[in-house]
Enzyme design. Structure first.
Site, PDB file in Angstrom:
ATOM      1  N   HIS A   9       0.904  -1.289   0.150  1.00 25.07           N
ATOM      2  CA  HIS A   9      -0.149  -0.201  -0.031  1.00 25.07           C
ATOM      3  C   HIS A   9       0.945   0.993   0.093  1.00 25.07           C
ATOM      4  O   HIS A   9       0.465   2.170  -0.766  1.00 25.07           O
ATOM      5  CB  HIS A   9      -0.743   0.091   1.285  1.00 25.07           C
ATOM      6  CG  HIS A   9      -1.769  -0.832   1.363  1.00 25.07           C
ATOM      7  ND1 HIS A   9      -2.061  -1.753   2.438  1.00 25.07           N
ATOM      8  CD2 HIS A   9      -3.074  -1.128   0.517  1.00 25.07           C
ATOM      9  CE1 HIS A   9      -3.317  -2.653   2.347  1.00 25.07           C
ATOM     10  NE2 HIS A   9      -3.704  -2.337   1.230  1.00 25.07           N
TER      11      HIS A   9
ATOM     12  N   LYS B  58     -17.317  -5.836   8.550  1.00 21.24           N
ATOM     13  CA  LYS B  58     -16.307  -6.449   8.276  1.00 21.24           C
ATOM     14  C   LYS B  58     -15.331  -6.752   9.753  1.00 21.24           C
ATOM     15  O   LYS B  58     -15.185  -5.622  10.197  1.00 21.24           O
ATOM     16  CB  LYS B  58     -15.215  -6.049   7.439  1.00 21.24           C
ATOM     17  CG  LYS B  58     -14.442  -7.157   6.441  1.00 21.24           C
ATOM     18  CD  LYS B  58     -13.941  -6.171   5.181  1.00 21.24           C
ATOM     19  CE  LYS B  58     -12.382  -6.656   4.952  1.00 21.24           C
ATOM     20  NZ  LYS B  58     -11.972  -6.031   3.802  1.00 21.24           N
TER      21      LYS B  58
ATOM     22  N   ARG C 145      -1.825  -5.480  -7.634  1.00 22.52           N
ATOM     23  CA  ARG C 145      -0.863  -6.244  -7.461  1.00 22.52           C
ATOM     24  C   ARG C 145      -0.391  -7.326  -8.519  1.00 22.52           C
ATOM     25  O   ARG C 145       0.744  -7.705  -8.803  1.00 22.52           O
ATOM     26  CB  ARG C 145      -0.987  -7.115  -6.044  1.00 22.52           C
ATOM     27  CG  ARG C 145      -1.022  -6.273  -4.919  1.00 22.52           C
ATOM     28  CD  ARG C 145      -1.490  -7.286  -3.594  1.00 22.52           C
ATOM     29  NE  ARG C 145      -3.005  -7.548  -3.871  1.00 22.52           N
ATOM     30  CZ  ARG C 145      -3.774  -7.908  -3.076  1.00 22.52           C
ATOM     31  NH1 ARG C 145      -3.400  -8.464  -2.033  1.00 22.52           N
ATOM     32  NH2 ARG C 145      -5.065  -8.139  -3.381  1.00 22.52           N
TER      33      ARG C 145
ATOM     34  N   SER D 148      -2.920  -7.704   3.653  1.00 22.73           N
ATOM     35  CA  SER D 148      -3.171  -7.396   4.988  1.00 22.73           C
ATOM     36  C   SER D 148      -3.514  -8.812   5.711  1.00 22.73           C
ATOM     37  O   SER D 148      -3.174  -8.985   6.568  1.00 22.73           O
ATOM     38  CB  SER D 148      -4.282  -6.460   5.371  1.00 22.73           C
ATOM     39  OG  SER D 148      -3.762  -5.221   4.551  1.00 22.73           O
TER      40      SER D 148
HETATM   41  C1  LIG Z   1      -1.854  -5.349   0.542  1.00 21.47           C
HETATM   42  C2  LIG Z   1      -2.805  -4.946  -0.958  1.00 21.47           C
HETATM   43  C3  LIG Z   1      -4.157  -5.112  -0.961  1.00 21.47           C
HETATM   44  N1  LIG Z   1      -4.663  -4.667  -2.252  1.00 21.47           N
HETATM   45  C4  LIG Z   1      -5.527  -4.992  -2.880  1.00 21.47           C
HETATM   46  C5  LIG Z   1      -6.412  -3.647  -2.851  1.00 21.47           C
HETATM   47  C6  LIG Z   1      -6.595  -3.382  -1.260  1.00 21.47           C
HETATM   48  O1  LIG Z   1      -7.244  -4.016  -0.728  1.00 21.47           O
HETATM   49  O2  LIG Z   1      -6.096  -2.349  -1.094  1.00 21.47           O
HETATM   50  C7  LIG Z   1      -3.091  -4.008  -2.863  1.00 21.47           C
HETATM   51  C8  LIG Z   1      -3.053  -3.307  -4.076  1.00 21.47           C
HETATM   52  C9  LIG Z   1      -1.762  -2.767  -4.349  1.00 21.47           C
HETATM   53  C10 LIG Z   1      -0.652  -2.992  -3.430  1.00 21.47           C
HETATM   54  C11 LIG Z   1      -0.976  -3.817  -2.212  1.00 21.47           C
HETATM   55  C12 LIG Z   1      -2.219  -4.145  -1.758  1.00 21.47           C
END
Ligand SMILES: Cc1cn(CCC(=O)O)c2ccccc12
Length: 162
Positions: A18, A42, A91, A129
């Site tokens: 993130h 959630k 990702r 996470s």
């Molecule tokens: C940890 C993480 C979750 N996602 C999916 C979207 C979200 O849940 O934020 C990402 C997208 C890009 C970089 C890191 C992340």
């Protein structure tokens, strides 16, 4: 007119993936609001205040990044603040289907704020996470996956059995 974007997420907790997206987006927009989504349905490990505290301690060197929280529809938040863009991170290809669906629904609801995707550095493409929390719960090493401050707060919480 200043181009202001929002990066919405649950950030429970924030990961280095993130943060990679936040750094990249902060270079493109005049201002970036990192907004924690309040989602009572959630179950989260950290409370809203804890997540905001971790965010503020983890991103303290970008002067055009601020923090907020919101509940309800993201597009209502965008409308209220007249935002130029919604930032989302990608990702891997597996993220794309859900993100495309969200982006198209948000455009249907409010076609004034574009969704802009940033690809995270490949070193973080496996990170989520929930996976980090799972590993930490079983005593696995999470150094380098989330900010040190988040590690400290997570260890505190796990030691209290929460
Ligand atoms: C940890 C993480 C979750 N996602 C999916 C979207 C979200 O849940 O934020 C990402 C997208 C890009 C970089 C890191 C992340």
């Amino acid at each position: 007119m200043a181009k202001i974007a929002v990066y919405p997420g649950s950030f429970d907790p924030i990961t280095n993936g993130h943060i990679d997206v936040i750094k990249r987006a902060s270079k493109v927009f005049d201002h970036l609001i990192v907004a924690v989504l309040v989602n009572d349905s959630k179950k989260s490990m950290f409370t809203l205040d804890e997540r905001l505290d971790i965010l503020k301690h983890s991103i303290d060197n970008l002067d055009n990044v601020s923090f907020d929280s919101f509940s309800g529809l993201l597009v209502d938040y965008c409308k209220e603040k007249q935002l130029s863009a919604i930032v989302r991170g990608l990702r891997a290809i597996s993220d794309f289907e859900f993100e495309l669906q969200m982006a198209q629904m948000n455009r249907q609801l409010y076609d004034e704020t574009e969704t802009v995707f940033f690809t995270t550095s490949e070193q973080y493409s496996y990170l989520s996470s929930s996976l980090v929390k799972e590993v930490a719960k079983f005593g696995g090493k999470i150094d380098g996956l989330i900010p040190d401050y988040a590690i400290m707060k997570m260890k505190q919480k796990l030691s209290r059995g929460e």
